[in-house]
Design a protein around this motif. Structure first.
Motif, PDB file in Angstrom:
ATOM      1  N   PRO A 167       0.795  -1.239   0.000  1.00  0.00           N
ATOM      2  CA  PRO A 167       0.000   0.000   0.000  1.00  0.00           C
ATOM      3  C   PRO A 167       0.827   1.288   0.000  1.00  0.00           C
ATOM      4  CG  PRO A 167      -0.906  -1.554   1.573  1.00  0.00           C
ATOM      5  CD  PRO A 167       0.375  -2.154   1.068  1.00  0.00           C
ATOM      6  N   ASP A 168       1.993   1.273   0.616  1.00  0.00           N
ATOM      7  CA  ASP A 168       2.833   2.472   0.632  1.00  0.00           C
ATOM      8  C   ASP A 168       3.434   2.800  -0.728  1.00  0.00           C
ATOM      9  OD1 ASP A 168       2.319   2.603   3.341  1.00  0.00           O
ATOM     10  OD2 ASP A 168       4.292   1.828   3.949  1.00  0.00           O
ATOM     11  N   HIS A 169       3.306   1.881  -1.680  1.00  0.00           N
ATOM     12  CA  HIS A 169       3.919   2.060  -2.998  1.00  0.00           C
ATOM     13  C   HIS A 169       2.897   1.946  -4.128  1.00  0.00           C
ATOM     14  CE1 HIS A 169       7.935   1.920  -1.158  1.00  0.00           C
ATOM     15  NE2 HIS A 169       7.360   1.076  -0.320  1.00  0.00           N
ATOM     16  N   ARG A 218      -0.152   3.230  -6.710  1.00  0.00           N
ATOM     17  CA  ARG A 218      -0.408   4.403  -7.551  1.00  0.00           C
ATOM     18  C   ARG A 218       0.884   5.003  -8.131  1.00  0.00           C
ATOM     19  NH1 ARG A 218      -5.244   3.241  -8.053  1.00  0.00           N
ATOM     20  NH2 ARG A 218      -6.773   3.574  -6.424  1.00  0.00           N
ATOM     21  N   LEU A 219       1.906   4.173  -8.266  1.00  0.00           N
ATOM     22  CA  LEU A 219       3.174   4.606  -8.860  1.00  0.00           C
ATOM     23  C   LEU A 219       3.461   3.883 -10.171  1.00  0.00           C
ATOM     24  CD1 LEU A 219       5.399   4.657  -5.629  1.00  0.00           C
ATOM     25  CD2 LEU A 219       4.300   6.601  -6.757  1.00  0.00           C
ATOM     26  N   GLY A 220       2.548   3.016 -10.604  1.00  0.00           N
ATOM     27  CA  GLY A 220       2.760   2.256 -11.832  1.00  0.00           C
ATOM     28  C   GLY A 220       3.511   0.962 -11.643  1.00  0.00           C
ATOM     29  N   LEU A 221       3.770   0.580 -10.402  1.00  0.00           N
ATOM     30  CA  LEU A 221       4.540  -0.642 -10.164  1.00  0.00           C
ATOM     31  C   LEU A 221       3.745  -1.889 -10.549  1.00  0.00           C
ATOM     32  CD1 LEU A 221       6.154   0.282  -6.718  1.00  0.00           C
ATOM     33  CD2 LEU A 221       7.030   0.721  -9.032  1.00  0.00           C
ATOM     34  N   GLY A 222       2.474  -1.942 -10.177  1.00  0.00           N
ATOM     35  CA  GLY A 222       1.638  -3.085 -10.553  1.00  0.00           C
ATOM     36  C   GLY A 222       1.502  -3.198 -12.058  1.00  0.00           C
ATOM     37  N   ALA A 223       1.369  -2.067 -12.730  1.00  0.00           N
ATOM     38  CA  ALA A 223       1.273  -2.087 -14.197  1.00  0.00           C
ATOM     39  C   ALA A 223       2.559  -2.606 -14.816  1.00  0.00           C
ATOM     40  CB  ALA A 223       0.956  -0.690 -14.722  1.00  0.00           C
ATOM     41  N   ARG A 224       3.688  -2.227 -14.244  1.00  0.00           N
ATOM     42  CA  ARG A 224       4.963  -2.707 -14.781  1.00  0.00           C
ATOM     43  C   ARG A 224       5.118  -4.206 -14.572  1.00  0.00           C
ATOM     44  NH1 ARG A 224       7.841  -4.354 -17.800  1.00  0.00           N
ATOM     45  NH2 ARG A 224      10.076  -4.060 -17.919  1.00  0.00           N
ATOM     46  N   VAL A 225       4.689  -4.695 -13.416  1.00  0.00           N
ATOM     47  CA  VAL A 225       4.729  -6.138 -13.164  1.00  0.00           C
ATOM     48  C   VAL A 225       3.838  -6.856 -14.177  1.00  0.00           C
ATOM     49  CG1 VAL A 225       4.021  -7.941 -11.529  1.00  0.00           C
ATOM     50  CG2 VAL A 225       5.367  -5.990 -10.730  1.00  0.00           C
TER      51      VAL A 225
END
Length: 143
Positions: free
Chosen positions: A82-84, A86-93
């Motif tokens: 949760p602290d990370h 909305r930064l696009g990390l899930g989309a990149r994964v």
């Protein structure tokens, strides 16, 4: 590999450690799993990746694919701390997982996932569609 121009994050093309896997599942609201479950699940992955925050070395996002490597692929364990979010990390994964499938599968792979409510907007952005009422996900509650 820097994640989508976001310095401070690096995508690693392997699953996180079993401990990090359990912590990411817990922190992101997925059902908790034991270290024994994680230790058995991770080697059974067809493909997996995770994102680390470089300043701490901690895994902050992950995803993996299980499947037969020919035509059937199931995306599992998509989680971002949760602290990370909305930064696009899930989309990149997700992008990395789908690129891995595209590179290996010959023609029209069947790619599935179970979509909890918080992840649905991300999955829709990648073209995933609900399958009901034609088919629906089912699970065995006890064994």
């Amino acid at each position: 590999m820097i994640v989508d121009g976001r310095p401070g994050y690096r995508l690693i093309p392997t699953a996180p450690s079993p401990e990090a896997y359990c912590e990411l599942r817990r922190a992101s609201g997925l059902s908790p799993k034991t270290l024994a479950q994680a230790s058995a699940a991770i080697p059974g992955s067809w493909a997996a990746c995770h994102v680390v925050e470089e300043s701490t070395g901690e895994a902050v996002a992950m995803g993996r694919v299980i499947g037969d490597g020919g035509w059937y692929f199931h995306i599992a364990d998509m989680a971002t701390h949760p602290d990370h979010q909305r930064l696009g990390l899930g989309a990149r994964v997700m992008e990395w997982l789908l690129d891995s499938i595209r590179a290996a599968a010959e023609d029209e792979p069947y790619v599935t996932l179970m979509a909890d409510e918080p992840g649905r907007p991300l999955y829709r952005r990648f073209g995933f569609q609900e399958t009901g009422p034609t088919s629906i996900g089912m699970k065995l509650m006890t064994l």
